[in-house]
Design a protein around this motif. Structure first.
Motif, short mmCIF file in Angstrom:
data_model
loop_
_atom_site.label_atom_id
_atom_site.label_comp_id
_atom_site.label_asym_id
_atom_site.label_seq_id
_atom_site.Cartn_x
_atom_site.Cartn_y
_atom_site.Cartn_z
N LEU A 17 8.82 -1.66 -5.56
CA LEU A 17 7.56 -2.38 -5.72
C LEU A 17 6.80 -1.89 -6.95
O LEU A 17 6.78 -0.71 -7.26
N ALA A 18 6.13 -2.82 -7.62
CA ALA A 18 5.23 -2.46 -8.71
C ALA A 18 3.86 -2.07 -8.16
O ALA A 18 3.05 -1.47 -8.86
N THR A 19 3.61 -2.40 -6.90
CA THR A 19 2.36 -2.08 -6.23
C THR A 19 2.33 -0.59 -5.88
O THR A 19 3.32 -0.03 -5.44
N LEU A 20 1.17 0.03 -6.07
CA LEU A 20 1.02 1.44 -5.72
C LEU A 20 1.03 1.58 -4.20
O LEU A 20 0.29 0.88 -3.51
N VAL A 21 1.84 2.50 -3.69
CA VAL A 21 1.94 2.70 -2.24
C VAL A 21 1.79 4.18 -1.93
O VAL A 21 2.45 5.03 -2.52
N ASN A 34 5.13 6.08 -3.58
CA ASN A 34 6.24 5.43 -4.30
C ASN A 34 6.19 5.74 -5.79
O ASN A 34 5.24 6.35 -6.29
N ALA A 36 5.72 3.85 -8.36
CA ALA A 36 4.62 3.24 -9.11
C ALA A 36 3.36 4.10 -9.05
O ALA A 36 2.67 4.28 -10.06
N LEU A 37 3.06 4.66 -7.89
CA LEU A 37 1.90 5.53 -7.75
C LEU A 37 2.08 6.79 -8.58
O LEU A 37 1.17 7.21 -9.29
#
Length: 82
Positions: A17-21, A34, A36-37
């Protein structure tokens, strides 16, 4: 499937995912973050995981309020059955 295999599969999926998790416990400690974060924060996953998520906020009360809201389902679109 063992719990470790399931956790590994989730970790791999979240890393795509490109979304921060960030998955945090009720006390605010990070269980998983993840890629990205890690990239956005400029901090390695090994540093983030196991640390207090609030420590990454300038105004820790903002995170603490959000965490409390999540625990009480304040952000849920559906009423929580007690």
């Amino acid at each position: 499937m063992t719990l470790q295999v399931i956790q590994s599969n989730y970790a791999q999926a979240f890393d795509l995912l490109a979304t921060l998790v960030a998955v945090v416990r009720t006390d605010g400690v990070v269980v998983f973050s993840n890629a990205a974060l890690d990239d956005v924060m400029g901090v390695s996953r090994r540093t983030i995981d196991g640390s207090s998520m609030a420590s990454y906020f300038h105004q820790t009360h903002s995170f603490e309020n959000a965490l409390q809201g999540a625990q009480t389902h304040a952000f849920s679109p559906l009423p929580h059955a007690s």
